[in-house]
Structures are given as structure tokens and as C-alpha cells.
Design a protein around this motif. Structure first.
Motif, PDB file in Angstrom:
ATOM      1  N   ASP A   1      10.971  -0.296 -11.166  1.00 54.61           N
ATOM      2  CA  ASP A   1      10.987   1.112 -10.742  1.00 54.61           C
ATOM      3  C   ASP A   1      11.195   1.270  -9.239  1.00 54.61           C
ATOM      4  N   ILE A   2      11.342   0.144  -8.485  1.00 51.43           N
ATOM      5  CA  ILE A   2      11.686   0.208  -7.066  1.00 51.43           C
ATOM      6  C   ILE A   2      12.403  -1.084  -6.682  1.00 51.43           C
TER       7      ILE A   2
ATOM      8  N   ASP B   1       0.826  -1.208   0.000  1.00 46.56           N
ATOM      9  CA  ASP B   1       0.000   0.000   0.000  1.00 46.56           C
ATOM     10  C   ASP B   1       0.857   1.254   0.000  1.00 46.56           C
ATOM     11  N   GLU B   2       1.912   1.258   0.834  1.00 46.61           N
ATOM     12  CA  GLU B   2       2.789   2.431   0.900  1.00 46.61           C
ATOM     13  C   GLU B   2       3.508   2.664  -0.431  1.00 46.61           C
ATOM     14  N   LEU B   3       4.002   1.603  -1.044  1.00 41.20           N
ATOM     15  CA  LEU B   3       4.730   1.761  -2.309  1.00 41.20           C
ATOM     16  C   LEU B   3       3.803   2.183  -3.435  1.00 41.20           C
ATOM     17  N   ALA B   4       2.616   1.613  -3.464  1.00 41.43           N
ATOM     18  CA  ALA B   4       1.655   1.983  -4.509  1.00 41.43           C
ATOM     19  C   ALA B   4       1.252   3.449  -4.377  1.00 41.43           C
TER      20      ALA B   4
ATOM     21  N   SER C   1       1.270  -8.342   0.417  1.00 36.11           N
ATOM     22  CA  SER C   1       0.915  -6.917   0.461  1.00 36.11           C
ATOM     23  C   SER C   1       1.089  -6.267  -0.903  1.00 36.11           C
ATOM     24  N   LEU C   2       2.094  -6.702  -1.655  1.00 36.90           N
ATOM     25  CA  LEU C   2       2.285  -6.182  -3.015  1.00 36.90           C
ATOM     26  C   LEU C   2       1.143  -6.634  -3.921  1.00 36.90           C
ATOM     27  N   ASP C   3       0.768  -7.907  -3.797  1.00 36.58           N
ATOM     28  CA  ASP C   3      -0.353  -8.424  -4.591  1.00 36.58           C
ATOM     29  C   ASP C   3      -1.626  -7.637  -4.294  1.00 36.58           C
ATOM     30  N   ALA C   4      -1.891  -7.395  -3.019  1.00 35.14           N
ATOM     31  CA  ALA C   4      -3.113  -6.691  -2.628  1.00 35.14           C
ATOM     32  C   ALA C   4      -3.146  -5.266  -3.165  1.00 35.14           C
ATOM     33  N   ALA C   5      -1.965  -4.680  -3.342  1.00 35.53           N
ATOM     34  CA  ALA C   5      -1.879  -3.305  -3.843  1.00 35.53           C
ATOM     35  C   ALA C   5      -1.824  -3.244  -5.360  1.00 35.53           C
TER      36      ALA C   5
END
Length: 413
Positions: A91-92, A24-27, A55-59
């Protein structure tokens, strides 16, 4: 107080459960494609990697993985990761782990897009002009790489371990979840505490005049690190003590503890001990950096303290409550010999160094290079590495020669 520039642009997300907010924070920050960089299995076994990926998948972010980072990360994996980042249009760069994963990720972020060889940045053939953004999920409080402008990489073919620095490589976001450190083995916990204390001492013993506000920050951080480390060695799931160590590790290496103590145009500290230790772990990459520092720092202190005894007296008084005896105040009736002012200073400084080394040893850290498998025959190789990385003379507290370095190594065997 000397001129200084303090830069700490990293956003710190700290506390229980923040591992689950990474995506969420990265998105929200505008990132879409991450390269996850991790070590040799602990983040997999503990489930931390799966939590990050979930968490990446969810975002709605996509990602690729690069595992297998070893302690004292090697340039070959940096090269592999840089090529992967370019190919996947990352990109990150997202390390999940301790200092080794973070430094490997920094190396990848630096080397991606570079036309030459990745090692160019550590051999000083290239200057860092661009860097992919970096975010970190910290699992081992030690290196402070989540907030620092430095990156250390090994080159096994050349037998070197070298560092480079740039403000461009400070991470954009750091996630610090103290609960991730509950399962750290005691040795890793102790080595981490040693490393963060060493980061503060490198700055405290810069050789520059005292700066009251910075000295109080530095000594307070060290006292807090010692107190918290003692607690977690007995109570590994003590959240507050783990949280203290995690935040101290960050503050120890973001530059705060060196403000006003550096020489303008140079790093904010002496850094001789880190240079000396890097050659130790270049001989054997399995040597944990903090364990090497536990041996090198006291040996260096005994070799150089007479150059600025006042700094050692301040350190001893503020960290350990050790002060020189005063014949006008203290009862010396049980001491047969005369205590001159010079002898009083000598004894106080040596007691301070003994106390520091005793603390390291109480946590299971080594006191000699021999305990790390380093022998006298290895010293020549370490001196050769110092010549390449540091030159014929180095240090600011006291300018050391390579013969000084040899003496320090020999005294630590």
C-alpha cells in the motif's frame, strides 16, 4: 504572466535524523505494507537502508525489498517490482536513494494493477489513471523526483529512454536528511548540482515573456546552488551547504520556478536539453544524467540564444553579474575595435554561457560528449530516439528540427 496550475501536495520532512522517523510518519499516515526500492549497494554500505527498516519495524509496519536499481532505471525491474507489489498487496512504495530509485519506484507504482505491459505508459499507449502511493527517502539531491510529477525509464531492448508525467505520481511524503549526503562522491555531488540547475533553466528559457517574481525565484535558486556546490566540493560534511543543495533540488523541480512561464496545456518549460540528453544516456546507461546535461545545455544555448537574447541577458546579469558593455559608461580605451550594440549583446551572452560551462567544469563535469564516450557514429541512433520521443519538431524557446539536434550534438563532440 501566463495562466498556470501549481500543485505541490508532498509533505516534506526535512533535517537531521529524519531518516529514523520514516516508519512513524508512514504509520501515522495509515500505511501498513511497504515495498522498499533501492539501488546497487550504497544505501546498504552506509547503513541508511538498515535505519529505514528499523524505523518500519519499530512502527509495526511490514515490508518487502527490491534492490538493484541501476542508474537510468530499466523497464525490466519496473515490471518485476509491479508484480511484486501486486503479489504482496503493497500500500506504499518506498524508494531509498536518488533519482533512479525514485523513478523506478514511480514506474512500479504506476504499473501495479495495469492489465497491459508496463512500458505502455512510456510508449504513450496507456494513460496513468491510478498509482500506488509513494514516499521517498532522498540520498542524492539532484533529480527533484521527490516532488515532481515526472518519471523517466529506459528500455534497453528498444534503445529508448522516455518520460511520462502525471500529478498522480507526486510522492505523498519525502524525507530529506542532509547528513545522508555527506558521503556522496564529488562526481555525484557535481552531477546533482548540474541537474537541479538544468531543471530551473529549462523553465527559465521557456520562450515565454519574463515573469519578475518567478525569474527572481529561479535566478536566486541558481545562485544559491552555485554557492553551495562550491562549498561542498571543498567541505563535503558542511551541513548547511548540503542542506541548501538538498532543498534547492526539491524546489528546482516541483514547478515553483516555472509559474507563469509555461504555455497552458503544456509542460512549464522548454525541456529540449533534457530530451537531447536522454538520448545520450540511452546510448550508454552508465552516463550520469547531470554530466550529460553539463555538455548539452551550453551547446543548446549557443545554438538558440539569438531567438530570445533578452532572456540570456537577464540570466547573465542576475546569475553571474554579466552585462553588455555600454560605451556611454564603460571605459573602452583599451579596445581597438568598435563595440556596436549588437556586438555588446553577443559578447555578453557568450560570456554568460562560458561562465556557466566553466562552473560545471570547475566541479569536474565534462565539456564534450567525447569525454562521455559518445562518438559521431552514435548521433544517428540519438536522432532516431528523438524522433520517437519528441517528434520531428520540439521545444518552445525555439522550435528545433532533428537537423538542429544533429548540429547541437556535433558541436558538443
Amino acid at each position: 504572466m501566463n495562466n498556470f496550475t501549481f500543485c505541490s501536495p508532498t509533505k516534506f520532512v526535512f533535517g537531521r535524523g529524519v531518516t529514523d522517523t520514516v516508519g512513524d510518519e508512514l504509520a501515522k499516515a495509515g500505511y501498513h505494507r511497504a515495498l522498499i526500492v533501492y539501488g546497487q549497494g550504497s544505501v546498504v554500505r552506509t547503513g541508511t537502508l538498515d535505519r529505514v527498516k528499523a524505523s518500519l519495524d519499530a512502527a509495526g509496519m511490514t515490508y518487502v525489498e527490491l534492490g538493484g536499481v541501476r542508474p537510468n532505471p530499466e523497464i525490466a525491474l519496473v515490471r518485476e517490482g509491479a508484480a511484486l507489489a501486486e503479489r504482496e498487496r503493497i500500500d506504499i512504495v518506498l524508494p531509498v536513494g536518488g533519482g533512479s530509485a525514485m523513478d523506478c519506484a514511480k514506474g512500479i507504482a504506476i504499473a501495479a494493477g495495469h492489465a497491459g505491459d508496463a512500458w505502455d505508459f512510456w510508449s504513450k499507449k496507456a494513460v496513468i489513471e491510478h498509482c500506488l502511493p509513494i514516499a521517498t527517502v532522498v540520498t542524492i539531491p539532484a533529480s527533484g523526483s521527490e516532488a515532481s510529477n515526472s518519471c523517466v525509464i529506459s528500455n534497453d531492448d528498444e534503445g529508448l529512454k522516455s518520460g511520462c508525467t502525471s500529478e498522480l505520481i507526486r510522492p505523498k511524503i519525502a524525507f530529506l536528511d542532509p547528513e545522508l549526503t555527506f558521503t556522496l562522491p564529488p562526481y555525484q555531488t557535481a552531477a546533482g548540482a548540474t541537474d537541479m540547475i538544468a531543471h530551473i533553466m529549462e523553465r527559465f528559457f521557456s520562450g515565454e515573456p519574463a515573469v519578475g517574481v518567478t525569474d527572481n525565484i529561479a535566478c536566486g535558486l541558481i545562485r544559491a546552488a552555485i554557492d553551495a556546490a562550491r562549498i561542498v566540493m571543498d567541505e563535503p560534511e558542511n551541513y548547511d551547504a548540503r542542506a541548501e543543495l538538498m532543498w534547492i533540488g526539491t524546489l528546482a523541480h516541483n514547478g515553483l520556478a516555472g509559474c507563469g512561464l509555461g504555455i497552458p496545456g503544456m509542460r512549464d518549460g522548454d525541456w529540449s536539453c533534457h530530451g537531447l540528453e536522454h538520448e545520450v544516456s540511452a546510448v550508454d546507461p552508465h552516463i550520469t544524467h547531470g554530466a550529460g546535461l553539463a555538455v548539452i545545455f551550453p551547446a543548446w544555448m549557443r545554438h538558440v540564444w539569438k531567438s530570445h537574447p533578452e532572456r540570456f541577458l537577464t540570466f547573465g546579469a542576475e546569475v553571474f553579474g554579466i552585462e553588455p558593455v555600454d560605451p556611454t559608461v564603460d571605459d573602452l580605451s583599451t579596445i581597438d575595435e568598435e563595440i556596436t550594440p549588437e556586438r555588446a549583446v553577443h559578447d555578453a551572452v557568450e560570456a554568460t554561457i562560458d561562465e556557466l560551462q566553466g562552473f560545471f567544469m570547475s566541479m569536474g563535469m565534462p565539456s564534450t560528449l567525447g569525454e562521455l564516450g559518445i562518438e559521431e557514429d552514435d548521433i544517428d541512433q540519438m536522432i532516431c530516439g528523438l524522433r520517437v520521443n519528441r517528434g520531428e519538431n520540439f521545444g518552445t524557446f525555439r522550435k528545433l528540427t532533428l537537423e538542429d539536434a544533429r548540429t547541437i550534438y556535433e558541436s558538443a563532440l
